[in-house]
Design a protein around this motif. Structure first.
Motif, PDB file in Angstrom:
ATOM      1  N   ARG A  36      -8.171  -1.777   4.794  1.00  0.00           N
ATOM      2  CA  ARG A  36      -7.138  -1.968   4.201  1.00  0.00           C
ATOM      3  C   ARG A  36      -7.311  -2.216   2.679  1.00  0.00           C
ATOM      4  O   ARG A  36      -6.568  -1.457   2.023  1.00  0.00           O
ATOM      5  CB  ARG A  36      -6.329  -3.325   4.712  1.00  0.00           C
ATOM      6  CG  ARG A  36      -5.836  -3.094   6.273  1.00  0.00           C
ATOM      7  CD  ARG A  36      -4.965  -4.455   6.460  1.00  0.00           C
ATOM      8  NE  ARG A  36      -4.450  -4.181   7.590  1.00  0.00           N
ATOM      9  CZ  ARG A  36      -4.901  -5.190   8.590  1.00  0.00           C
ATOM     10  NH1 ARG A  36      -5.877  -5.906   8.474  1.00  0.00           N
ATOM     11  NH2 ARG A  36      -4.392  -5.054   9.939  1.00  0.00           N
TER      12      ARG A  36
ATOM     13  N   LEU B  69      -1.398  -1.904  11.856  1.00  0.00           N
ATOM     14  CA  LEU B  69      -0.223  -2.702  11.242  1.00  0.00           C
ATOM     15  C   LEU B  69      -0.201  -3.781  12.103  1.00  0.00           C
ATOM     16  O   LEU B  69       1.201  -4.216  12.648  1.00  0.00           O
ATOM     17  CB  LEU B  69       0.776  -1.586  11.624  1.00  0.00           C
ATOM     18  CG  LEU B  69       0.849  -0.561  10.683  1.00  0.00           C
ATOM     19  CD1 LEU B  69       2.243   0.677  11.212  1.00  0.00           C
ATOM     20  CD2 LEU B  69       1.399  -0.849   9.471  1.00  0.00           C
TER      21      LEU B  69
ATOM     22  N   VAL C  55       1.928  -3.677  16.055  1.00  0.00           N
ATOM     23  CA  VAL C  55       3.265  -3.340  16.073  1.00  0.00           C
ATOM     24  C   VAL C  55       3.077  -2.131  17.060  1.00  0.00           C
ATOM     25  O   VAL C  55       2.317  -1.495  17.067  1.00  0.00           O
ATOM     26  CB  VAL C  55       3.836  -2.616  14.603  1.00  0.00           C
ATOM     27  CG1 VAL C  55       3.078  -1.521  14.318  1.00  0.00           C
ATOM     28  CG2 VAL C  55       5.182  -2.294  14.684  1.00  0.00           C
TER      29      VAL C  55
ATOM     30  N   ASP D 258       9.353   5.482  16.342  1.00  0.00           N
ATOM     31  CA  ASP D 258       8.333   4.394  16.095  1.00  0.00           C
ATOM     32  C   ASP D 258       7.211   4.869  15.141  1.00  0.00           C
ATOM     33  O   ASP D 258       6.558   4.227  14.259  1.00  0.00           O
ATOM     34  CB  ASP D 258       7.666   3.834  17.454  1.00  0.00           C
ATOM     35  CG  ASP D 258       8.662   3.048  18.179  1.00  0.00           C
ATOM     36  OD1 ASP D 258       9.668   2.767  17.713  1.00  0.00           O
ATOM     37  OD2 ASP D 258       8.103   2.796  19.398  1.00  0.00           O
TER      38      ASP D 258
ATOM     39  N   SER E  86       8.420   5.269  11.558  1.00  0.00           N
ATOM     40  CA  SER E  86       8.318   3.989  10.892  1.00  0.00           C
ATOM     41  C   SER E  86       6.726   3.530  10.480  1.00  0.00           C
ATOM     42  O   SER E  86       6.625   3.142   9.526  1.00  0.00           O
ATOM     43  CB  SER E  86       8.901   2.751  11.958  1.00  0.00           C
ATOM     44  OG  SER E  86      10.153   3.273  12.347  1.00  0.00           O
ATOM     45  N   ALA E  87       5.973   3.730  11.445  1.00  0.00           N
ATOM     46  CA  ALA E  87       4.583   3.333  11.285  1.00  0.00           C
ATOM     47  C   ALA E  87       3.870   4.236   9.965  1.00  0.00           C
ATOM     48  O   ALA E  87       3.198   3.615   9.257  1.00  0.00           O
ATOM     49  CB  ALA E  87       3.935   3.778  12.513  1.00  0.00           C
TER      50      ALA E  87
ATOM     51  N   LYS F   1       5.622   5.232   7.463  1.00  0.00           N
ATOM     52  CA  LYS F   1       6.003   4.872   6.262  1.00  0.00           C
ATOM     53  C   LYS F   1       5.515   3.448   5.789  1.00  0.00           C
ATOM     54  O   LYS F   1       5.117   2.993   4.813  1.00  0.00           O
ATOM     55  CB  LYS F   1       7.603   4.574   6.214  1.00  0.00           C
ATOM     56  CG  LYS F   1       8.373   5.669   5.993  1.00  0.00           C
ATOM     57  CD  LYS F   1       9.868   5.485   6.426  1.00  0.00           C
ATOM     58  CE  LYS F   1      10.868   6.701   6.098  1.00  0.00           C
ATOM     59  NZ  LYS F   1      12.116   6.447   6.525  1.00  0.00           N
ATOM     60  N   LEU F   2       5.046   2.638   7.051  1.00  0.00           N
ATOM     61  CA  LEU F   2       4.521   1.287   6.688  1.00  0.00           C
ATOM     62  C   LEU F   2       3.069   1.445   6.354  1.00  0.00           C
ATOM     63  O   LEU F   2       2.611   0.832   5.391  1.00  0.00           O
ATOM     64  CB  LEU F   2       4.529   0.406   7.871  1.00  0.00           C
ATOM     65  CG  LEU F   2       5.997   0.004   8.243  1.00  0.00           C
ATOM     66  CD1 LEU F   2       5.882  -0.897   9.787  1.00  0.00           C
ATOM     67  CD2 LEU F   2       6.302  -1.148   7.402  1.00  0.00           C
ATOM     68  N   LEU F   3       2.368   2.389   6.808  1.00  0.00           N
ATOM     69  CA  LEU F   3       0.932   2.793   6.180  1.00  0.00           C
ATOM     70  C   LEU F   3       0.778   3.241   4.915  1.00  0.00           C
ATOM     71  O   LEU F   3      -0.054   2.899   4.309  1.00  0.00           O
ATOM     72  CB  LEU F   3       0.510   3.748   7.228  1.00  0.00           C
ATOM     73  CG  LEU F   3      -0.023   3.117   8.690  1.00  0.00           C
ATOM     74  CD1 LEU F   3      -0.271   4.335   9.799  1.00  0.00           C
ATOM     75  CD2 LEU F   3      -1.112   2.412   8.547  1.00  0.00           C
ATOM     76  N   HIS F   4       1.913   3.892   4.525  1.00  0.00           N
ATOM     77  CA  HIS F   4       1.841   4.730   3.177  1.00  0.00           C
ATOM     78  C   HIS F   4       2.258   3.370   2.188  1.00  0.00           C
ATOM     79  O   HIS F   4       1.626   3.396   1.384  1.00  0.00           O
ATOM     80  CB  HIS F   4       3.283   5.366   3.242  1.00  0.00           C
ATOM     81  CG  HIS F   4       3.275   6.226   1.705  1.00  0.00           C
ATOM     82  ND1 HIS F   4       3.907   5.807   0.618  1.00  0.00           N
ATOM     83  CD2 HIS F   4       2.638   7.380   1.280  1.00  0.00           C
ATOM     84  CE1 HIS F   4       3.706   6.724  -0.455  1.00  0.00           C
ATOM     85  NE2 HIS F   4       2.838   7.431   0.019  1.00  0.00           N
ATOM     86  N   ASP F   5       3.145   2.423   2.707  1.00  0.00           N
ATOM     87  CA  ASP F   5       3.116   1.176   1.716  1.00  0.00           C
ATOM     88  C   ASP F   5       1.943   0.440   1.397  1.00  0.00           C
ATOM     89  O   ASP F   5       1.604  -0.471   0.462  1.00  0.00           O
ATOM     90  CB  ASP F   5       4.024   0.280   2.495  1.00  0.00           C
ATOM     91  CG  ASP F   5       5.704   0.720   2.304  1.00  0.00           C
ATOM     92  OD1 ASP F   5       5.783   1.701   1.672  1.00  0.00           O
ATOM     93  OD2 ASP F   5       6.409   0.149   3.292  1.00  0.00           O
ATOM     94  N   MET F   6       0.768   0.770   2.382  1.00  0.00           N
ATOM     95  CA  MET F   6      -0.492   0.132   2.144  1.00  0.00           C
ATOM     96  C   MET F   6      -1.173   0.636   1.081  1.00  0.00           C
ATOM     97  O   MET F   6      -2.289   0.237   0.837  1.00  0.00           O
ATOM     98  CB  MET F   6      -1.253   0.013   3.583  1.00  0.00           C
ATOM     99  CG  MET F   6      -0.671  -1.047   4.532  1.00  0.00           C
ATOM    100  SD  MET F   6      -1.090  -0.746   6.300  1.00  0.00           S
ATOM    101  CE  MET F   6      -2.717  -1.648   6.112  1.00  0.00           C
TER     102      MET F   6
END
Ligand code: ADP
Ligand code: MP5
Ligand code: MG
Length: 565
Positions: free
Chosen positions: A194, A215, A218, A225, A228-229, A231-236
């Protein structure tokens, strides 16, 4: 002795003959610490090489202005898999298959097979660092790909080295658990991923479990799913994300989700039914790295990599290596793909020599036949192998004609060979070549064509037959059995000469030269087991109806063979 103007500089380009060069005493050359690159077009390559080697061997600094080629280079930082299905071994094979150089930093050595992981020995951190430095300080690496990073210390070391030696792209496969369920990197590395690697990575390629771990647990159970995952990983902080769906339950397709921060792509391929999926993740990431090293865009690289994995799995679906539930697959199927694609499981069957049709452009012109019409008629009439012998045709036309003949032959399961022209055989992916004593040597042809292609050599003597066998030929053609006009100045060996060569030959033989319906029988009746058939030109092609003539000859040969048995 020649006079050399700048004897004090370290690097010279001198153009002088070999004799002149050799007249410069070696001790004198060495005392001056010279590095000489001899440039002289009259010196053949071997001599040139020898002198260059001598210069390197004398300990003096060598520099060269020879042009160099930079090969795309991927460095993989990963664990070794003793079963060679995944890890470093998969990375090396994937890069080799994609035509890219691959160097390796080994982070751990695993004792692993198709059953699971029996042991893990982590390489000491300072030695991982030493490997990284060795590679990165010396070689030009385009892309770094990471696999098993078993400790946070190793993640930190990688991070430091990438800052010191920046590369064009970083592909992170966050390997945590093997397909067999064994832990390869514990949760302690998550913080390293991370904080250090994701912000630096150009793409991260987690499978469902790894995406979930990154994540904070999750649940990822559906394609939705996975979206969504991603997108969330991209936010990291990672530029591109590929969430791999190899383990997606109840999915008929193998679905991966790619997100570049703007668009979400659902990449689908058919799910291959096979147990041989060990190493798919490592291979996918290495292929992405290889394509990036060659200059592809990220989406292109991901698509090519996915297609490669699908093709390799399909090709390997029935191979059996190891007794456990998860077998490796074959990355280098391309080496065998010609035999595979043609649908000819047996590379060469000597009985294919039974009725061997050799084309002749003059005869086709005389009767108004195109090459492909003539070949089609011969094959329909019973020819069991075809050789295109086109002496007066443009190369471009030859390749085109060969391609259309190949389609006809493949449809009938008949091999197609090209006379003399290895380049044409390669260009149209023909089944092989037939070469004469003054053409390219058979062993060179073998090196160019690879192990799968058929090579035949014309031989008139037992010595030539022996040479053909040593060189790796598959069969020999022996003749002229009878006098013929098709080939100028061709020595007639007669039935006796044919028999002598057959008895001496370790390879199957096809007889050639003036053979036709009226005289084929005595040829087949010489009664030597390795004489497998006859090759004909005029007997079938110097006629209005190639189909009828081929049928007639086929009938005669069949009768003669039955009589001999
Ligand atoms: N049976 C299969 N047929 C086709 N593609 C597959 C199959 N299994 C996995 N893949 C593909 O192989 C790649 C690796 O995926 P996956 O097996 O999920 O990763 P990992 O090996 O890291 O667990 C993905 O592109 C996935 O879609
Ligand atoms: C050394 C090593 N690195 C990576 C993997 C993951 O590969 P897979 O998920 O296909 O089992 C593995 N099994 N072993
Ligand atoms: Mg897998």
């Amino acid at each position: 002795m020649v006079s050399i103007p700048e004897l004090h500089s370290n690097f010279f380009i001198i153009s002088l003959s070999l004799n002149h060069y050799q007249s410069v005493p070696q001790g004198f050359r060495q005392s001056k610490g010279l590095s000489l690159l001899l440039v002289n077009s009259r010196i053949n390559r071997n001599k040139h090489t020898r002198i260059f080697m001598e210069m390197q061997g004398n300990g003096s600094p060598t520099t060269s202005n020879q042009s160099t080629i930079n090969i795309p280079h991927v460095l993989t930082v990963a664990g070794s898999d003793s079963g060679a299905g995944a890890g470093i071994q998969a990375d090396l094979k994937a890069c080799a298959a994609r035509g890219v150089y691959c160097s390796t930093v080994i982070t751990a050595v695993t004792a692993q097979n198709t059953v699971g992981v029996q042991g893990v020995n982590v390489v000491p951190e300072d030695f991982v660092a030493e490997q990284m430095k060795s590679v990165l300080s010396d070689m030009h690496v385009d892309v770094v790909k990471t696999g098993m990073l078993p400790s946070i210390g190793i993640v930190k070391i990688l991070h430091q080295h990438l800052r010191e030696y920046p590369v064009r792209a970083l592909v992170v496969d966050p390997v945590m658990v093997s397909t067999s369920g064994d832990v390869l990197a514990g949760p302690s590395v998550l913080a390293g991923f991370r904080e250090d690697l994701l912000p630096m990575a150009d793409i991260i390629t987690p499978n469902l479990k790894e995406a979930s771990a990154l994540l904070d647990g999750v649940k990822i159970k559906t394609v939705s799913d996975m979206r969504s995952a991603a997108k969330l990983l991209h936010d990291m902080g990672v530029r591109n994300v590929l969430v791999k769906g190899g383990d997606l339950p109840d999915s008929l397709d193998a679905v991966d989700i790619f997100f570049d921060g703007e668009h979400l792509y659902e990449l689908r391929s058919s799910r291959i039914k096979t147990r041989n999926t060990h190493g798919t993740g490592c291979t996918l990431a290495s292929c992405i790295a290889a394509e990036l090293a060659k200059g592809a865009s990220m989406l292109e690289a991901v698509k090519v990599a996915k297609c490669f994995v699908e093709t390799a799995l399909d090709y390997s679906k029935e191979i059996f290596i190891g007794n456990g539930p998860q077998g490796p697959f074959d990355h280098l199927m391309k080496l065998k793909s010609n035999a595979h694609n043609s649908g000819r499981q047996v590379r060469f069957n000597p009985s294919d020599l039974f009725l061997y049709a050799v084309t002749d452009s003059g005869m086709n012109r005389r009767w108004g036949h195109s090459i492909s019409d003539a070949v089609k008629a011969a094959v329909q009439g019973g020819a069991t192998i075809v050789q295109l012998r086109e002496k007066d045709i443009d190369t471009r036309d030859f390749v085109e004609a060969a391609k259309s003949c190949l389609q006809i032959c493949r449809a009938h399961g008949v091999p197609l060979l090209i006379n003399d022209r290895i380049d044409v055989a390669l260009a149209c992916d023909a089944d092989g070549v037939h070469i004469g004593q003054s053409d390219m040597p058979a062993h060179t042809a073998r090196a160019l064509l690879g192990p799968e292609k058929i090579i035949g050599v014309s031989c008139k003597t037992p010595e030539q037959a022996e040479q053909a066998w040593i060189a790796g030929a598959d069969y020999i053609g022996c003749g002229g059995v009878y006098p013929t006009n098709t080939k100028a100045n061709n020595l007639t060996v007669g039935l006796d000469g044919l028999k002598t060569v057959c008895l001496a030959s370790k390879l199957p033989v096809v007889a050639i030269g003036g053979i036709k319906v009226s005289n084929a029988r005595p040829v087949m009746e010489i009664g030597v087991p390795n004489l497998k058939g006859v090759a004909v030109v005029s007997a079938i092609f110097d006629s209005e109806c190639v189909l009828t003539e081929t049928r007639k000859l086929h009938a005669v040969l069949t009768e003669a063979t039955a009589a001999v048995k």
